[in-house]
Enzyme design. Structure first.
Site, short mmCIF file in Angstrom:
data_model
loop_
_atom_site.label_atom_id
_atom_site.label_comp_id
_atom_site.label_asym_id
_atom_site.label_seq_id
_atom_site.Cartn_x
_atom_site.Cartn_y
_atom_site.Cartn_z
N ASP A 487 5.71 -2.69 -7.09
CA ASP A 487 7.32 -3.65 -7.34
C ASP A 487 7.61 -4.29 -7.05
O ASP A 487 8.07 -5.11 -6.89
CB ASP A 487 8.20 -1.57 -6.80
CG ASP A 487 8.21 -1.10 -8.23
OD1 ASP A 487 7.64 -1.14 -9.23
OD2 ASP A 487 8.37 -0.14 -7.83
C1 BGC Z 1 9.22 -0.93 -2.05
C2 BGC Z 1 8.61 -0.10 -2.79
C3 BGC Z 1 9.36 0.60 -4.15
C4 BGC Z 1 10.25 -0.47 -4.84
C5 BGC Z 1 11.37 0.73 -5.78
C6 BGC Z 1 10.68 -1.82 -2.32
O1 BGC Z 1 10.98 -1.90 -1.62
O2 BGC Z 1 8.83 -1.25 -1.52
O3 BGC Z 1 7.95 0.66 -2.48
O4 BGC Z 1 8.51 0.71 -4.99
O5 BGC Z 1 11.15 -0.88 -3.55
O6 BGC Z 1 11.85 1.14 -4.93
C1 NOJ Z 2 6.47 2.82 -5.34
C2 NOJ Z 2 6.65 3.31 -6.38
O1 NOJ Z 2 7.59 4.69 -6.91
C3 NOJ Z 2 5.79 2.91 -6.79
O2 NOJ Z 2 6.45 3.13 -8.53
C4 NOJ Z 2 5.19 1.91 -6.38
O3 NOJ Z 2 4.03 1.35 -7.90
C5 NOJ Z 2 5.27 1.15 -5.36
N1 NOJ Z 2 5.57 1.44 -4.62
C6 NOJ Z 2 3.86 0.48 -5.31
O4 NOJ Z 2 5.02 -0.53 -5.05
#
Ligand code: BGC
Ligand code: NOJ
Length: 815
Positions: A487
């Site tokens: 993400d």
């Molecule tokens: C986090 C990710 C997460 C994303 C969406 C980011 O700040 O590092 O792990 O998937 O937010 O909530």
């Molecule tokens: C947490 C999110 O829930 C997931 O959807 C995502 O793939 C990982 N972070 C990596 O960014």
């Protein structure tokens, strides 16, 4: 050197983790409830409850990131001749003579002893019931008659957990309660649009109560010194606005040796519009009283608790391994499967790191979570698949998240994450392989929840598959969209504004050349599954069409996705390489190594083994495999959030546990059992528990999302415990790829990949209407390969146990 103080230990026979020191390095929590009513409970009884949705139906209040941390929960205060204490040590923090917290399968028991009095509280949510039961047992172990003053305590949340913390000009005037007998009702806003209230009851007459927080606690005191408890005198306060709470006051006399149970219930009720009131302003309490009556004696509560235990006995009897290695067995047989249930229920919504406000159920997250859960209760996984698919758009794109309460796609975040569609294929195929239930493919499922738009689920899989091939970039690789699994790799975001969220920034993809090798690998893996499925159901033309697209993708990866020693990670907006030796930082990333090795792309050309070797060389460290290397040291606006994190944390070179299993599976498919095991053991909680409790900080019985990587200030420190796709992936990895018992459409495929030291083990696997007892021996110490296999005494060719109902003995010799 870090010391490794231990704060607890596993009790495998009881399926519990036993915490023996309340001052854990971070609150160590557990989850109660597994369907509609949920509670989070820490080892000192902190936490909160909600109904279905941690944002919209928050029942009790919790203050995140508080000082001290984890302040607020369900507390029992005992005033014993002026000495005030709690069984869970907090919030009074009066030193106890004995403390123990046992976190079990959806229940927690906390025991405290002080001056000859034992207070033991069992917390659980009975099956199919909208309440948390708190069974408090007080026992007098002294020689004297004891007079105790007991106060219970809960603080109500005003339902919407977000506005509860923001909109005080309104909130401080809305709180309303009713008190009748021993039940305190929280009916805030009930008169308007709400059809729900909550209640807190006890199964004994009370000697007083409080419902107004400031009156009970005192304006200048904390939870550790509530005025009412200090003075041993309830105020019988009636809350009007401000902050409503619920506290019962009970005077308890205990003879030497005597023990008494008190059953407290924290419950939630919904009433029909025309059933809401029995008199003007007087709420209809029928449903609350009916639930209270179901649990008003010790016997009834014990019976409900036994039911919960039986339920878990059954769930954990589906896959049972005996390897003789306690650390492995306890994770496989107990904690990994338990964590999969929790991630299935919660997705990423509510933990001590996830506030329950920001995120609903993720499209990709839930599809992965259900793969770790589908063997437990397949019917629930089936419903989940349909709910998820119902939020998809006709072109195969998806809302990134949906709210569990409404099951509607979440407009705040929207869509455009181009890996999302693939995961629907991933989840659905896993469900069919587990159950053999192909009828799910015919299930009518709408797009974007629009009535009338229903098409068979199979059509959703087709548009999912097509979404990738309809969105290819200049190298014929998948366009990444807003992001793929990572993400934080926001290649179309270009944000210079610190006030905008990377997650919701308008996707500036017009004219973008940003392509993802992670989606490419994911597409080949799930595309192959789609082809296989199409052939099964006789859709050969569709299978042929898909075959071409998948082969073309593999070819594109080999042509433009290989960097010489590893797979590239992506191309950026301008078409420049990401995750290449040519890059200044982040020359190599884990995700594409995981997915392209799982997909086996370029295996004959040696790409798979070279990629796996590069992971060992550049990404592996003492605590696991980091996400990228070297870490980003500066913000790169065309990369987005990933480069905003300090080195070694989160997506910037943290050990993002979720993706370690992708490499491990890649290792098993390459037959490299020793490497697979080495990677696996590094992030296996029971191994971490033994070595690094203090350093790791978070719960030692479950995986956390992120462990600080080698570039961090404190490598090995864990964060974001409990809610992570790691649970499902660890389960897949160990159950199907290491121990090698793999559900397929036709039966169980036996294909272990073991460290060469492994000699023998057995697995009991319930599968559809069959039960297999499988004994595997490895006389030659190989990692992979089956020499011979017998089912019920008959030798069979190959390594597939064809499905047949009934109970079967299987012996497998590796070699
Ligand atoms: C986090 C990710 C997460 C994303 C969406 C980011 O700040 O590092 O792990 O998937 O937010 O909530
Ligand atoms: C947490 C999110 O829930 C997931 O959807 C995502 O793939 C990982 N972070 C990596 O960014």
């Amino acid at each position: 050197m870090t010391t490794n103080k231990k704060y607890g230990h596993f009790d495998d026979a009881a399926r519990e983790y036993v915490i023996t020191d309340p001052k854990t390095p971070w609150p160590w929590i557990n989850y109660l409830g597994n369907e509609d009513f949920f509670s989070l409970i820490s080892n000192t009884a902190g936490g909160y409850s909600f109904y279905k949705d941690a944002k919209f139906r928050r029942i009790t209040r919790y203050r995140y990131n508080n000082v001290p941390m984890d302040n607020g929960g369900r507390y029992f205060y005992i005033n014993d001749g002026g000495i005030m204490w709690n069984p869970g040590w907090k919030p009074c923090k009066t030193p106890l003579d004995f403390y123990e917290c046992r976190h079990g399968m959806n229940y927690t028991r906390i025991i405290g002893r002080k001056n000859g009095i034992e207070a033991s509280v069992l917390f659980f949510v009975p099956l199919k019931t909208w309440c948390e039961v708190q069974k408090l047992t007080l026992r007098n172990d002294s020689q004297e008659v004891r007079q105790l003053k007991l106060f219970s305590f809960e603080e109500w949340c005003l339902w919407n957990a977000a506005t509860d913390m923001e909109n005080f000009q309104r909130n401080f005037s809305t709180g309303e309660v009713e008190i009748e007998g021993s039940v305190i009702y929280h009916k805030t806003e009930y008169r308007e649009r709400r059809n729900h209230y909550a209640y807190y009851s006890v199964n004994t007459p009370i000697d007083g109560f409080d419902t107004d927080r400031e009156t009970f606690v005192g304006l200048y005191n904390g939870f550790d010194q509530p005025d009412a408890v200090l003075e041993g005198r309830p105020r019988n306060s009636h809350a009007h606005g401000w902050s409503p709470i619920a506290s019962h006051y009970i005077e308890v006399e205990l003879q030497p040796g005597e023990s008494r149970d008190f059953i407290f219930l924290l419950g939630y009720v919904e009433n029909e519009q025309d059933q809401k009131f029995i008199a003007p302003k007087v709420i209809n309490k029928e449903k609350a009283l009916a639930t209270i009556a179901r649990f008003d004696t010790t016997e009834k509560v014990d019976a409900a608790f036994d039911e919960l235990k039986d339920y878990w006995d059954r769930l954990l009897d589906i896959y049972v391994v005996d390897t003789g290695n306690d650390k492995l067995d306890r994770m496989v047989n107990i904690w990994n499967q338990y964590q999969c249930m929790i991630t299935f229920c919660m997705s990423r919504s509510a933990s001590f790191f996830e506030s329950g406000i920001g995120r609903g159920m993720g499209f990709r997250d839930s599809n992965q979570d259900l793969v770790g859960f589908v063997h437990q209760i397949p019917e629930r996984a089936r419903q989940r698949i349909i709910d998820i698919a119902s939020t998809q758009f006709p072109d195969g794109g998806c809302y990134h998240q949906y709210q569990p309460l409404t099951k509607r796609g979440n407009n705040d975040i929207g869509g455009g994450f181009n890996d999302d569609p693939c995961w629907l294929i991933f989840g659905t195929v896993a469900y069919i392989k587990e159950t053999g239930d192909f009828t799910i493919l015919d299930e009518p499922v709408p797009f974007d929840n629009q009535p009338g738009s229903e098409v068979p689920l199979l059509e959703h899989l087709r548009v999912s598959f097509n979404h990738v091939i309809n969105n290819l970039g200049p190298h014929q690789l998948p366009l990444i969209g807003r992001a793929d699994w990572n993400d934080c790799l926001n290649l179309n975001c270009f944000s210079w504004d610190p006030n905008e969220s990377f997650q919701t920034t308008e996707n500036k993809s017009e004219g973008s050349k940003a392509e993802s090798l992670m989606i490419a690998g994911l597409f080949v893996v799930t595309g192959n599954e789609y082809i296989d499925l199409c052939r099964r159901i006789g859709h050969h033309e569709e299978a042929d069409r898909a075959r071409q697209a998948v082969d073309a993708m593999s070819a594109a990866v080999m042509k433009d996705g290989w960097d010489g020693e590893w797979y590239l990670r992506a191309y950026d907006f301008f078409g420049r390489k990401i995750g290449s030796k040519e890059c200044e930082e982040a020359k190599i990333f884990i995700e594409s190594q995981g997915w392209c090795t799982m997909a086996g792309i370029g295996r004959e050309q040696g790409m798979v083994n070279r990629s796996l070797d590069s992971v060992k060389k550049y990404l592996e460290c003492e605590h696991g495999i980091v996400l990228n290397n070297p870490a980003f040291t500066k913000y790169i606006y065309e990369y987005g959030e990933i480069s905003s994190y300090p080195e070694g944390y989160k997506e910037n070179a943290g050990i993002f546990c979720h993706n370690n299993p992708w490499v491990i599976i890649g290792e098993t498919l390459a037959g490299r059992g020793d490497d697979a095991w080495a990677h696996y053991a590094k992030i296996l909680p029971s191994y971490v528990e033994e070595k690094y409790q203090t350093l790791h900080k978070v719960e030692p019985y479950v995986n956390c999302q992120m462990v600080a990587g080698k570039d961090a200030a404190k490598p090995g420190e864990g964060k974001n415990s409990w809610l992570t796709g790691t649970a499902a992936w660890m389960w897949l990895t160990v159950s199907q790829y290491i121990l090698g018992i793999k559900p397929t459409y036709d039966g169980l495929l036996i294909d272990p990949c073991l460290p060469s030291t492994a000699q023998e083990y057995s697995v009991k696997r319930k599968f559809r209407d069959a039960e297999y007892r499988i004994r595997i021996t490895n006389p030659k110490g190989v990692s992979k390969g089956i020499l011979s296999m017998q089912v019920d005494g008959c030798s069979i060719d190959g390594n597939l146990i064809p499905y047949a109902p009934g109970s079967h003995e299987v012996t497998v010799v590796m070699g």
